[in-house]
Design an enzyme around this catalytic site. Sequence first.
Site, mmCIF file in Angstrom:
data_model
loop_
_atom_site.group_PDB
_atom_site.id
_atom_site.type_symbol
_atom_site.label_atom_id
_atom_site.label_comp_id
_atom_site.label_asym_id
_atom_site.label_seq_id
_atom_site.Cartn_x
_atom_site.Cartn_y
_atom_site.Cartn_z
ATOM 1 N N SER A 182 36.314 73.013 -9.365
ATOM 2 C CA SER A 182 36.408 74.321 -8.727
ATOM 3 C C SER A 182 37.594 74.342 -7.778
ATOM 4 O O SER A 182 37.763 75.287 -7.021
ATOM 5 C CB SER A 182 35.120 74.628 -7.956
ATOM 6 N N ASP A 196 45.453 76.288 -4.903
ATOM 7 C CA ASP A 196 44.736 76.202 -3.627
ATOM 8 C C ASP A 196 45.477 75.477 -2.514
ATOM 9 O O ASP A 196 45.054 75.551 -1.362
ATOM 10 C CB ASP A 196 43.374 75.529 -3.840
ATOM 11 N N TYR A 215 33.950 44.717 -1.996
ATOM 12 C CA TYR A 215 34.685 45.978 -2.077
ATOM 13 C C TYR A 215 33.876 47.118 -1.458
ATOM 14 O O TYR A 215 34.397 47.920 -0.666
ATOM 15 C CB TYR A 215 35.009 46.299 -3.542
ATOM 16 N N LYS A 248 34.501 49.881 1.837
ATOM 17 C CA LYS A 248 34.382 51.345 1.812
ATOM 18 C C LYS A 248 33.463 51.819 2.945
ATOM 19 O O LYS A 248 33.691 52.889 3.523
ATOM 20 C CB LYS A 248 33.869 51.808 0.452
ATOM 21 N N ILE A 253 36.685 56.549 -11.934
ATOM 22 C CA ILE A 253 38.039 57.028 -12.210
ATOM 23 C C ILE A 253 38.821 55.926 -12.914
ATOM 24 O O ILE A 253 38.841 54.780 -12.468
ATOM 25 C CB ILE A 253 38.749 57.445 -10.915
#
Length: 330
Positions: free
Chosen positions: A9, A15, A204, A208, A240
């Site tokens: 969106s 944007d 890892y 984060k 990803i």
Amino acid sequence: MGFLFSKPSYNPDRDIPDLTGKVAIVTGANTGIGYHTAEHLALHGAKVYLACRTESKALDAITGIERAHPALKDSGRLVWLPLDLASLRRTKEAAEEFLTLEKRLDILLNNAGRIAQTYVLTEEGIEQCVAVNHVSHFVLTDTLLPLLKQTAHLPGTDVRIINLASNAYRMGGSQTRFESLADLNDSQAAPGKENGMIRRFARYCTTKLMNILTTAELQRQLDADGEPITAIAVHPGGPIATDNATNALPWPLSFLLRRVGLTPLQGSLTSLFAATSPRVAAERSAYKGAYIEPYGVVTPLTRKEAKDPVLARTLWRTTEAVVEAVLGHE
């Protein structure tokens, strides 16, 4: 995982507002999420420093962006900033070099990261994932903070510091004391088991968590000092299929990720939202110090440690002590 199949969106072409006159730094901008973040910031008028270690890769990235968008060629909007996050000293030098080049900094996007890799200490004695994902970005931000503050008091500015976190913070190891360098360097494994995939991933994920805690404490300090700067921690979505991610996984998982994972461009969208969206400025009280998920949704933290202000301050003080031990008063 529902996000994997959702329709975006947020459209950066539509944007992102005009960024002409603004200056940005994107770490790890030669590939993946950072590449597309730098690309779209530059396309909308910002001067973008691609902060990465290898000159050839940085220049290849700049060439690639300019080839895709000929209007950017010779525009001066894409610049390499040498940055080696495996070294606190070299990170400090990179920040100090930037301070000689620019008189303002509107967007600092701490994007670069080390995925689940072999346990190894840097030359300065810091576990490399912790050094790259947390401590060096802490040094970079701290060194640039005076310029960020100076910029924030110029007319019409909207300064933002974006830290690339991950919802993987929820799955970190149980070691969250963060009271010493030994705690930061904890392998989260029994001796001889440091490099199993689960242990590597746990380390890892813990970094984060560090990103989220650092963002919250940074915002607390900025607010206490009356500085109009917005700090945001970002989960880019996922999984990803970046080169870092696919290279860190065993072949079958890497193969699967490349076929079902989000693209790096999709992964860049929430970073771009956090760095540029007018909605963040309009609703600053909701976004400052927040953790957001695609595409800009302020998301409650589900792990109790991530919401602990005492733990955030402990991590901050320990990180300061580690930096002081390595850099002294450099």
